[in-house]
Design a protein around this motif. Structure first.
Motif, mmCIF file in Angstrom:
data_model
loop_
_atom_site.group_PDB
_atom_site.id
_atom_site.type_symbol
_atom_site.label_atom_id
_atom_site.label_comp_id
_atom_site.label_asym_id
_atom_site.label_seq_id
_atom_site.Cartn_x
_atom_site.Cartn_y
_atom_site.Cartn_z
ATOM 1 N N LEU A 343 0.834 -1.202 0.000
ATOM 2 C CA LEU A 343 0.000 0.000 0.000
ATOM 3 C C LEU A 343 0.873 1.258 0.000
ATOM 4 C CD1 LEU A 343 -3.125 0.777 0.360
ATOM 5 C CD2 LEU A 343 -2.510 1.200 2.740
ATOM 6 N N ALA A 344 1.929 1.232 0.795
ATOM 7 C CA ALA A 344 2.812 2.396 0.887
ATOM 8 C C ALA A 344 3.505 2.691 -0.433
ATOM 9 C CB ALA A 344 3.849 2.168 1.983
ATOM 10 N N TYR A 349 -0.841 7.384 -2.884
ATOM 11 C CA TYR A 349 -0.787 7.786 -1.483
ATOM 12 C C TYR A 349 0.527 8.485 -1.126
ATOM 13 C CZ TYR A 349 -4.574 4.439 -1.704
ATOM 14 O OH TYR A 349 -5.714 3.767 -2.070
ATOM 15 N N GLN A 350 1.324 8.810 -2.111
ATOM 16 C CA GLN A 350 2.608 9.458 -1.884
ATOM 17 C C GLN A 350 2.540 10.940 -2.239
ATOM 18 O OE1 GLN A 350 5.204 7.163 -4.396
ATOM 19 N NE2 GLN A 350 5.223 5.384 -3.039
ATOM 20 N N PHE A 351 3.399 11.730 -1.604
ATOM 21 C CA PHE A 351 3.557 13.137 -1.941
ATOM 22 C C PHE A 351 4.779 13.294 -2.837
ATOM 23 C CE2 PHE A 351 1.287 13.288 2.122
ATOM 24 C CZ PHE A 351 0.257 14.178 1.827
ATOM 25 N N ASN A 534 7.304 2.385 7.424
ATOM 26 C CA ASN A 534 8.245 3.049 6.528
ATOM 27 C C ASN A 534 9.658 2.905 7.091
ATOM 28 O OD1 ASN A 534 9.861 4.960 5.198
ATOM 29 N ND2 ASN A 534 8.184 6.419 4.966
ATOM 30 N N PRO A 535 10.575 2.239 6.382
ATOM 31 C CA PRO A 535 11.925 2.031 6.934
ATOM 32 C C PRO A 535 12.669 3.330 7.205
ATOM 33 C CG PRO A 535 11.820 1.336 4.616
ATOM 34 C CD PRO A 535 10.420 1.594 5.049
ATOM 35 N N LEU A 536 12.399 4.379 6.417
ATOM 36 C CA LEU A 536 13.055 5.668 6.663
ATOM 37 C C LEU A 536 12.638 6.237 8.020
ATOM 38 C CD1 LEU A 536 12.829 7.560 3.245
ATOM 39 C CD2 LEU A 536 14.915 6.898 4.466
ATOM 40 N N GLU A 537 11.345 6.100 8.324
ATOM 41 C CA GLU A 537 10.849 6.631 9.588
ATOM 42 C C GLU A 537 11.325 5.802 10.760
ATOM 43 O OE1 GLU A 537 6.631 7.714 11.863
ATOM 44 O OE2 GLU A 537 6.598 6.795 9.876
#
Length: 610
Positions: A343-344, A349-351, A534-537
């Motif tokens: 989904l991510a 759903y992304q900016f 989210n791996p970045l978060e």
């Protein structure tokens, strides 16, 4: 309680009585206290003034560094070892005074304040008795490390001087310069404590030191060039006669930059002997520190094993709800985490990256806040009108910071509540999770709740409890869902449920790292694989858990307790339950330990059944 049941309770014709002293239109202070209550309030107010003198930045943040407190505007907290000893001595003396108060016959509000101070001060003294660390008095940021990627004057003071310190006249500008000189002394005080801790064998994990060194080197370079420390006062004194920028530049270059260089040298010495062990278990007296940190964070005595298992159990329940929605959206294959990762990755759903995407994120947040403001009369009888703004975090802070954080503004309204959002990359945020983040940090979360403290005794405005603060913010997310935020938006509801699941993961990962000897990589992978995060978060998140042991456990423990208390009230009151009266009870009682919250709800239920 599902949304249909909640709205039925909300529509109930019966309006239950509130706790004594809770007005319908606004928060009102208690009137005409009895002599015994007056004496207790006098002690509490004196204790609050003592705490303010220990942490003078708080006076500026609250907008009360005026009149008799005006000299506080020129001062900063003493972060040296001697300063820490003075804090402990004052807290010990004031706790003795508060312990001596006879609470029999006091009003509910005053008795609650006494209980709050006793809890906060006793917990702080336990932390201050440990041989290292940054221990707060009634706040959430307890850490074994004096300076690291998200802790230290090098992060706090430049932001505070620019965002909180007012400059309206020459006296304010002089106070700014005095604080700038004190900032250099703060840095050296911290450096001395870092050296002492290293002498005891306390060295942060290598990966945290690498982050901290990258950030503090930027701060030192900025100070050598004048940077934001000069720009802030120069920008705000254009109409105030005086050589303010030159004087600030001299202090920044000749005092602040060398002090930052000395901290860099100490961090480099620590890095030379650091290991990759992530948890506090690998540090001297680590098990003892973690027991205390969990108590401070959750205001309970729950063990790491208990919290770890609770996290796994709540995660399983939340994933069952997410699984049903995912199947309805056509995501049927794989674990919940795998499907959330899919989904991510959906571009819908992304900016977009860059400044255009950042502007779109800020506009999206504002739209969600406009919607939720309109729902407040349906959630509360007693309304506040928070003055707030959404601001990007300073870029030098973003690498070590979470996705966002927020808090209420000053009492006089001159300093707005702020929802700080991390925009180092727009991929930190998604369209299905950003609204929920706004509800958590701003309305009806941290900023909204903080507004209710402004007419409480001073000491109550200075003290906060992590489990209550973060538990309320998660409950705020739940309220937004129950009142229609995702009525026709199943993907948005997934984002909300993933947020709760994220906090359940925190229970597992924090205790895993600090009590079960997980590596940093295990913690990150748990979030990514199990929750589809989210791996970045989560990389920054896990680093935060490593530097703030126990803090991450307060969120879900607090939320679950608020929900448990609401269910108890619903069971006791049946069809007469009014969610607005319950919500008022929780926020009007102020920021409290969880056992005091239970007492407040118990009194509310008792008064409602009379």
């Amino acid at each position: 309680m599902n949304r249909r049941e909640l709205l039925a309770a909300l529509a109930s014709a019966a309006t239950l009585p509130l706790l004594p002293g809770c007005a319908r239109g606004r928060v009102t202070p208690p009137t005409s206290p009895a002599p015994r209550g007056g004496a207790a309030l006098a002690v509490l107010n004196d204790v609050g003034e003592n705490l303010l003198r220990l942490f003078p930045e708080s006076a500026t943040q609250l907008g009360i560094d005026t009149g008799a407190r005006a000299e506080l505007r020129s001062r900063l907290t003493d972060r040296s070892a001697e300063g820490r000893r003075r804090i402990a001595a004052q807290v010990r003396a004031d706790l003795d005074r508060v312990d001596a108060i006879d609470t029999a016959g006091l009003s509910h509000a005053t008795r609650t304040s006494v209980e709050v101070v006793r809890s906060a001060y006793a917990t702080a003294l336990e932390g201050l008795a440990l041989p290292y660390g940054d221990t707060t008095v009634g706040s959430w940021r307890n850490t074994p490390y004096t300076v690291i990627q998200n802790v230290g004057a090098y992060l706090d003071i430049p932001r505070s001087l620019d965002a909180d310190h007012p400059i309206e006249n020459a006296a304010d500008a002089e106070a700014y310069l005095a604080r700038l000189e004190s900032y250099a002394k703060q840095l050296d005080g911290e450096t001395g404590r870092m050296q002492a801790a290293r002498g005891l064998g306390l060295v942060p994990p290598a990966f945290l030191l690498d982050k901290a060194l990258g950030q503090i080197r930027l701060s030192a370079r900025s100070a050598r060039e004048g940077g934001s420390l000069v720009e802030s006062i120069e920008r705000r004194t254009k109409t105030i006669p005086g050589d303010w920028a030159r004087r600030a530049r001299t202090i920044a270059m000749q005092a602040v930059a060398p002090a930052l260089d000395r901290q860099i040298a100490e961090l480099e010495a620590e890095r030379a002997v650091a290991t990759g062990d992530a948890g506090i278990w690998a540090r001297p007296r680590g098990e003892e520190f973690y027991r205390w940190a969990l108590h401070a964070s959750t205001t309970t005595t729950r063990s790491p094993d208990d919290i770890h298992e609770t996290g796994k159990r709540e995660l399983e329940q939340l994933h069952a709800r997410m699984d049903e929605i995912l199947k309805g959206l056509g995501y049927t294959n794989g674990t919940v985490g795998e499907r959330m990762k899919a989904l991510a990755a959906d571009p819908r759903y992304q900016f977009p990256e860059g400044d255009a995407g950042r502007a779109e994120i800020l506009a999206f947040v504002q739209q969600r806040l406009d919607w939720v403001r309109a729902q407040m009369p349906r959630m509360f009888h007693t309304l506040v009108h928070p003055n707030m703004e959404v601001k990007r975090l300073p870029p030098e802070e973003e690498p070590g910071a979470p996705a966002a954080y927020g808090g209420a503004g000053s009492i006089d309204g001159k300093i707005p509540g702020r929802f700080w959002i991390n925009l180092r990359t727009t991929s930190l945020h998604s369209r299905y999770s950003l609204g929920d983040l706004a509800f958590h940090e701003a309305i009806p979360g941290h900023i909204w709740q903080g507004e209710y403290t402004h007419e409480m005794p001073l000491v109550r405005q200075l003290l906060a409890f992590n489990a209550y603060s973060e538990g309320w913010a998660l409950y705020a997310e739940q309220l937004a869902d129950e009142f229609g935020a995702y009525e026709n938006d199943p993907v948005g509801r997934l984002g909300y449920l993933q947020s709760l699941a994220f906090r359940a993961c925190r229970l597992v990962v924090d205790t895993g790292i600090h009590a079960k000897r997980w590596t940093r990589e295990q913690g990150v992978q748990f979030f990514v694989d199990v929750n589809g995060s989210n791996p970045l978060e989560v990389a920054s998140e896990v680093d935060r858990y490593c530097s703030w042991p126990g803090q991450a456990c307060g969120y879900k423990v607090g939320h679950s307790e608020i929900v448990r208390q609401r269910q108890k009230a619903m069971t006791a009151l049946g069809p007469t339950f009014d969610v607005r009266a319950f919500n008022d009870t929780v926020v009007l009682g102020g920021n409290v330990p969880l056992d005091v919250l239970a007492k407040n709800v118990g009194e509310y239920v008792h008064s409602a059944t009379k």
